[in-house]
Enzyme design. Structure first.
Site, PDB file in Angstrom:
ATOM      1  N   TYR A 146       0.891  -0.971  -0.106  1.00 20.15           N
ATOM      2  CA  TYR A 146      -0.077   0.408   0.049  1.00 20.15           C
ATOM      3  C   TYR A 146       0.822   1.250   0.278  1.00 20.15           C
ATOM      4  O   TYR A 146       0.161   2.130  -0.563  1.00 20.15           O
ATOM      5  CB  TYR A 146      -0.909  -0.189   1.521  1.00 20.15           C
ATOM      6  CG  TYR A 146      -2.474  -0.835   0.531  1.00 20.15           C
ATOM      7  CD1 TYR A 146      -1.645  -1.748   0.904  1.00 20.15           C
ATOM      8  CD2 TYR A 146      -3.429   0.452   1.370  1.00 20.15           C
ATOM      9  CE1 TYR A 146      -3.354  -2.972   0.667  1.00 20.15           C
ATOM     10  CE2 TYR A 146      -4.344  -0.625   0.786  1.00 20.15           C
ATOM     11  CZ  TYR A 146      -3.945  -1.591   0.847  1.00 20.15           C
ATOM     12  OH  TYR A 146      -5.470  -2.608   0.376  1.00 20.15           O
ATOM     13  N   LYS A 195       3.703 -15.543   3.185  1.00 21.45           N
ATOM     14  CA  LYS A 195       3.725 -16.678   1.565  1.00 21.45           C
ATOM     15  C   LYS A 195       5.356 -16.743   1.369  1.00 21.45           C
ATOM     16  O   LYS A 195       5.663 -16.030   0.530  1.00 21.45           O
ATOM     17  CB  LYS A 195       3.540 -14.896   0.219  1.00 21.45           C
ATOM     18  CG  LYS A 195       3.631 -16.126  -0.696  1.00 21.45           C
ATOM     19  CD  LYS A 195       2.292 -17.212  -0.578  1.00 21.45           C
ATOM     20  CE  LYS A 195       2.225 -18.018  -2.193  1.00 21.45           C
ATOM     21  NZ  LYS A 195       1.573 -18.592  -1.888  1.00 21.45           N
ATOM     22  N   ASP A 227      -1.978 -18.328   1.123  1.00 19.41           N
ATOM     23  CA  ASP A 227      -3.237 -19.493   0.194  1.00 19.41           C
ATOM     24  C   ASP A 227      -4.503 -19.988   1.116  1.00 19.41           C
ATOM     25  O   ASP A 227      -5.037 -20.121   1.244  1.00 19.41           O
ATOM     26  CB  ASP A 227      -3.092 -19.991  -0.672  1.00 19.41           C
ATOM     27  CG  ASP A 227      -1.626 -20.144  -0.596  1.00 19.41           C
ATOM     28  OD1 ASP A 227      -0.909 -20.260   0.376  1.00 19.41           O
ATOM     29  OD2 ASP A 227      -0.949 -21.218  -1.453  1.00 19.41           O
ATOM     30  N   ASP A 251      -5.982  -7.103   3.772  1.00 22.84           N
ATOM     31  CA  ASP A 251      -7.237  -6.380   3.179  1.00 22.84           C
ATOM     32  C   ASP A 251      -7.942  -7.297   2.660  1.00 22.84           C
ATOM     33  O   ASP A 251      -9.265  -7.660   3.489  1.00 22.84           O
ATOM     34  CB  ASP A 251      -6.355  -5.273   2.217  1.00 22.84           C
ATOM     35  CG  ASP A 251      -7.839  -4.825   1.181  1.00 22.84           C
ATOM     36  OD1 ASP A 251      -8.696  -4.173   2.658  1.00 22.84           O
ATOM     37  OD2 ASP A 251      -7.949  -4.776   0.446  1.00 22.84           O
ATOM     38  N   ASP A 255     -11.784  -9.557   4.783  1.00 20.51           N
ATOM     39  CA  ASP A 255     -13.531  -8.696   3.758  1.00 20.51           C
ATOM     40  C   ASP A 255     -13.871 -10.780   3.889  1.00 20.51           C
ATOM     41  O   ASP A 255     -14.721 -11.319   4.467  1.00 20.51           O
ATOM     42  CB  ASP A 255     -12.896  -9.281   1.941  1.00 20.51           C
ATOM     43  CG  ASP A 255     -13.852  -7.320   1.962  1.00 20.51           C
ATOM     44  OD1 ASP A 255     -13.200  -6.116   3.437  1.00 20.51           O
ATOM     45  OD2 ASP A 255     -13.855  -7.240   1.332  1.00 20.51           O
TER      46      ASP A 255
END
Ligand code: IPM
Ligand code: MG
Length: 361
Positions: A146, A195, A227, A251, A255
């Protein structure tokens, strides 16, 4: 006591839901003998319309001088709103990113809880949802993709876009410490999500999280690839207590987690710096399609105000009173449209605020 709260009503349903949160805070103030002083600032589209930019320096200064910030939501319909014809750094979301950075709000707490009364709204199979779940997503909020350097260039007639994912160990350490501190007050388990099978930033993340974990022998640490985490959230959400992760992964996963609860209109969030200061906002967006119709659910904002009392003002009893009022109103069968189910009483945004405030008094 007296508290100064900067409010950001924002766009879409923002002004309606913030008004109801103030109503509930005022009821708390009366009952427990506090004074809440509110100052509104503009951010997002509301600020663009007046000042041409999504956040002014002056608004940031007002926010900084308060004890905490309570926000509704910002942004509009990205396909139809004129705000999205502006350059990316002038769009509503840029205001949100700018205030996070300006106030150094590096720790984003996003609880995802399955409410017993709303278990029917959970989209998971009953055999999975029956175990219930209550997790806290701790998202790093001022680093990573970001805020890394970005640009779009053209090389030999080929357009190329570059975004940079950077983390230094200090950025990782401070969010990890917050994560472990919070886990200590909960079920004492941290799942650090990265990751690390691909990214250097994730490998450093993992190392630093392990260093921090050494000071918390009472908290269990596990690592999970992002994942796999996305999968586990729908397969077995009950396994999670605190999920600790970087900005972009947080983020996306937050959600997903909120959707899994089935009631995103109920989820609060807090963004904290290294003092008691924080910005509190619902996890949901500005829902421009239902703005101004008095049908939005104000509960996520009301619960964000409760988090504000708890984390920024140390008013646990008052925060408990708000949380209990929410439970009581749900138990009495009142529902806004988004969480409506058969046999319940449908109420609008304002009436939900009234019902909550009544239960504080
Ligand atoms: C969020 C939002 C923001 C983010 C957007 C509006 C910039 O999706 O708070 O999760 O990506 O952080
Ligand atoms: Mg998001």
């Amino acid at each position: 006591m007296e508290f100064r709260i900067t409010c950001i009503p924002g766009d879409g349903i923002g002004p309606e839901i913030v008004a109801e949160a103030k109503k509930v805070l005022d009821a708390v103030a009366v009952k427990y003998g506090h004074v809440m002083r509110y100052t509104d600032i503009l951010m997002g589209g509301a600020s663009i319309d007046v000042h041409g930019v999504p956040l002014t320096e002056e608004a940031v200064e007002t926010a900084k001088s308060a004890d905490a910030v309570l926000m509704g939501s910002i942004g509009g319909d990205t396909t139809t709103s004129p705000w999205y014809k502006l350059a990316p750094n002038l769009r509503p979301e840029a205001g949100l990113l700018a205030i996070r950075k300006a106030l150094n709000l590096f720790a984003n707490l996003r609880p995802a809880v399955l409410y017993e009364e709303l278990a029917g709204a959970c989209p998971l199979k009953e055999e999975i949802s029956a175990a219930g779940f209550d997790m806290m997503i701790m998202r790093e909020l001022t680093g990573g993709l970001y805020f890394g350097e970005r640009k779009t260039v053209e090389e030999n007639g080929v357009r190329k876009a570059i975004d940079t994912l950077t983390y230094d160990e200090n950025e990782i350490r401070r969010i990890a410490i917050k994560g472990f501190d919070i886990a200590r007050k909960r079920r004492k388990k941290v799942t650090s999500v990265d990751k690390a099978n691909v990214l250097d930033s994730s490998r450093l993340w993992r190392k630093v999280v392990e260093e921090v974990a050494a000071a918390y022998p009472d908290v269990t640490l596990e690592h999970m690839l992002v994942d796999n985490c996305a999968m586990q959230l729908v397969k077995d959400p009950a396994q999670f207590d605190v999920i600790l992760t970087e900005n972009m992964f947080g983020d996306i996963l937050s959600d997903e987690a909120s959707m899994v609860t089935g009631s995103i209109g109920m989820l609060a969030s807090a963004s904290l710096n290294d003092t008691k200061f924080g910005l509190y906002e619902p996890s949901h967006g500005s829902a421009p399609d239902i703005a101004g119709k008095d049908i939005a659910n104000p509960i996520a904002t009301v619960l964000s105000a409760s988090m504000m009392l708890r984390y920024s003002f140390d008013l646990d009893q008052e925060a408990d009173a708000i949380d209990s009022a929410v439970k009581a109103v749900l138990q009495a069968g009142y529902r806004t449209a988004d969480i409506m189910s058969e046999g319940c009483v449908r109420v609008g945004c304002k009436q939900m605020g009234d019902l909550l405030a009544e239960r504080i008094k």
